[in-house]
Design an enzyme around this catalytic site. Structure first.
Site, PDB file in Angstrom:
ATOM      1  N   THR A 100       0.829  -1.427   0.001  1.00 26.82           N
ATOM      2  CA  THR A 100       0.030   0.056   0.135  1.00 26.82           C
ATOM      3  C   THR A 100       0.798   1.081   0.136  1.00 26.82           C
ATOM      4  OG1 THR A 100      -1.873  -0.946   1.195  1.00 26.82           O
ATOM      5  CG2 THR A 100      -1.604   1.155   1.490  1.00 26.82           C
ATOM      6  N   ASP A 114       1.515  -6.508  -4.588  1.00 25.38           N
ATOM      7  CA  ASP A 114       0.720  -6.378  -3.400  1.00 25.38           C
ATOM      8  C   ASP A 114       1.355  -7.831  -2.763  1.00 25.38           C
ATOM      9  OD1 ASP A 114      -2.396  -5.804  -2.730  1.00 25.38           O
ATOM     10  OD2 ASP A 114      -1.754  -7.472  -1.581  1.00 25.38           O
TER      11      ASP A 114
HETATM   12  N1  ASP Z   1      -2.788  -5.554   0.229  1.00 29.68           N
HETATM   13  C1  ASP Z   1      -1.625  -4.600   0.751  1.00 29.68           C
HETATM   14  C2  ASP Z   1      -0.342  -5.501   0.812  1.00 29.68           C
HETATM   15  O1  ASP Z   1      -0.143  -6.308   1.457  1.00 29.68           O
HETATM   16  C3  ASP Z   1      -2.076  -4.010   2.230  1.00 29.68           C
HETATM   17  C4  ASP Z   1      -0.838  -3.181   2.657  1.00 29.68           C
HETATM   18  O2  ASP Z   1       0.063  -2.952   2.131  1.00 29.68           O
HETATM   19  O3  ASP Z   1      -1.165  -2.573   3.854  1.00 29.68           O
HETATM   20  O4  ASP Z   1       0.374  -5.253  -0.096  1.00 29.68           O
END
Ligand code: ASP
Length: 342
Positions: free
Chosen positions: A12, A56
């Site tokens: 993220t 991700d």
């Molecule tokens: N879905 C994202 C990831 O793990 C969530 C995050 O980074 O907070 O890459």
């Protein structure tokens, strides 16, 4: 000037909105540096190494862990420490895995990320990133690194990587280590708890372990779990190790079929580790007869390990040796601060 290598894997922290779908997806890190003007003013030289395709972290896997190890090994002598920008979803798994894959680590490897992308006004990414760089570059007066181990830094807490768990999918306070105190707390000052931080042997060379055996499964007991389901799991092709999430201090239903199924699996060379479903506290198999049954079935105590850590340790040990006795012995001793024996 101290030097830190920033390894950007995705997550993220580096995501932007896809204009068509509205969903968040990883961006190229060079598009983000403009959002972190603070990087230019910290007294640490920061170089960036980016994954060819940022991900991700739900797409993280053992091959990418090996890639991270290779990057760290290739740059080990040129940097004082490493910061890995990583999605929060699997950060605790990666931190656990790296702690076993980097044997005799003597430099900081700090994983961080954020709950809001770094180009958002209310982002938590800026503080997480800047403080992680400061921690990765920190040294004692005698020049030794302040935190020579794999850690997660998030929302003011520095946690041992293989003790950490993601605890919140929304709040900024996304990680904790319930069975081990924080290694540092960052408020106005960063307060290091030096007595808790690992003290490696600086005469030993770093030994990278790239092979991880993914023939592992986690299963959670629940009232009513059926014999056929348990037997089906234990007979899965290619299965070498099981993390069994039990009740309380390591208890299971006192069903003869369960003991028999576990013993039969162990006879086929499968290692079975008992981890509690509770967020905090250790497994003590001799406390209740439901735990004692598992002990007599040859199940190994996972002590106060997290699930993430037990999986990573089993994958790593099986990558080092196919001998179930070796795996059994190593599971019962701390390799890099991941379990407390009492
Ligand atoms: N879905 C994202 C990831 O793990 C969530 C995050 O980074 O907070 O890459």
């Amino acid at each position: 000037m101290r030097r830190v290598l920033l390894i950007y894997t995705g997550g993220t922290i580096g995501m932007g909105q896809n204009p068509d779908t509205g969903a968040l997806e990883p961006l190229d890190f060079s598009q983000l540096v403009g959002n972190i003007p603070e990087l230019a003013s910290i007294p640490v030289a920061v170089d960036v190494h980016q994954f060819a395709e940022p991900i991700d972290s739900s797409d993280m896997n053992p091959q990418l862990w090996a890639r991270l190890v290779e990057i760290i090994v290739a740059h080990y002598d040129s940097y004082d420490g490493f910061v890995i920008l990583h999605g929060t979803d699997t950060m605790a798994f990666t931190a656990s895995a790296l702690s076993f894959m980097l044997e005799n680590l003597t430099k900081p490897v700090i994983l961080t990320g954020s709950q809001l992308p770094i180009n958002r006004l209310r982002t938590d990414g800026r503080e997480n990133l800047i403080t992680s760089i400061e921690i990765a570059a920190a040294r004692h007066a005698d020049g030794r690194p302040r935190v020579p181990e794999v850690c997660i830094y998030f929302s003011g807490k520095l946690l041992r990587g293989n003790r950490s768990t993601k605890i919140n999918s929304e709040g900024f306070n996304a990680f904790d280590s319930f069975n081990f105190p924080h290694l540092a707390d960052a408020g106005v000052n960063i307060v290091y708890h030096d007595d808790l931080i690992l003290r490696p042997d600086y005469n030993k060379p770093l030994v990278p372990h790239l092979e991880m055996d993914a023939g592992v499964v986690v299963f959670t007991l629940f009232p009513g779990i059926e014999e056929k389901t348990v037997r089906y799991i234990l007979n899965a092709p290619g299965l070498h190790a099981v993390v069994m999430r039990t009740y309380g201090s390591g208890n299971a239903p006192q069903q003869p079929w369960l003991k028999e199924a576990l013993l039969q699996a162990e006879e086929r060379g499968i290692t079975i580790v008992n981890i509690t479903q509770c967020a905090a506290g250790p497994v003590e198999m001799a406390r209740y007869s439901g735990g004692f049954l598992l002990k007599t079935a040859g199940v190994i105590s996972g002590f106060d390990s997290t699930v993430e850590c037990a999986i990573a340790k089993l994958m790593n040990l099986r990558g080092r040796s196919k001998d179930p006795q070796f795996i059994r012995e190593q599971m019962q001793r701390p390799m890099c601060g991941e379990i407390s024996l009492e």
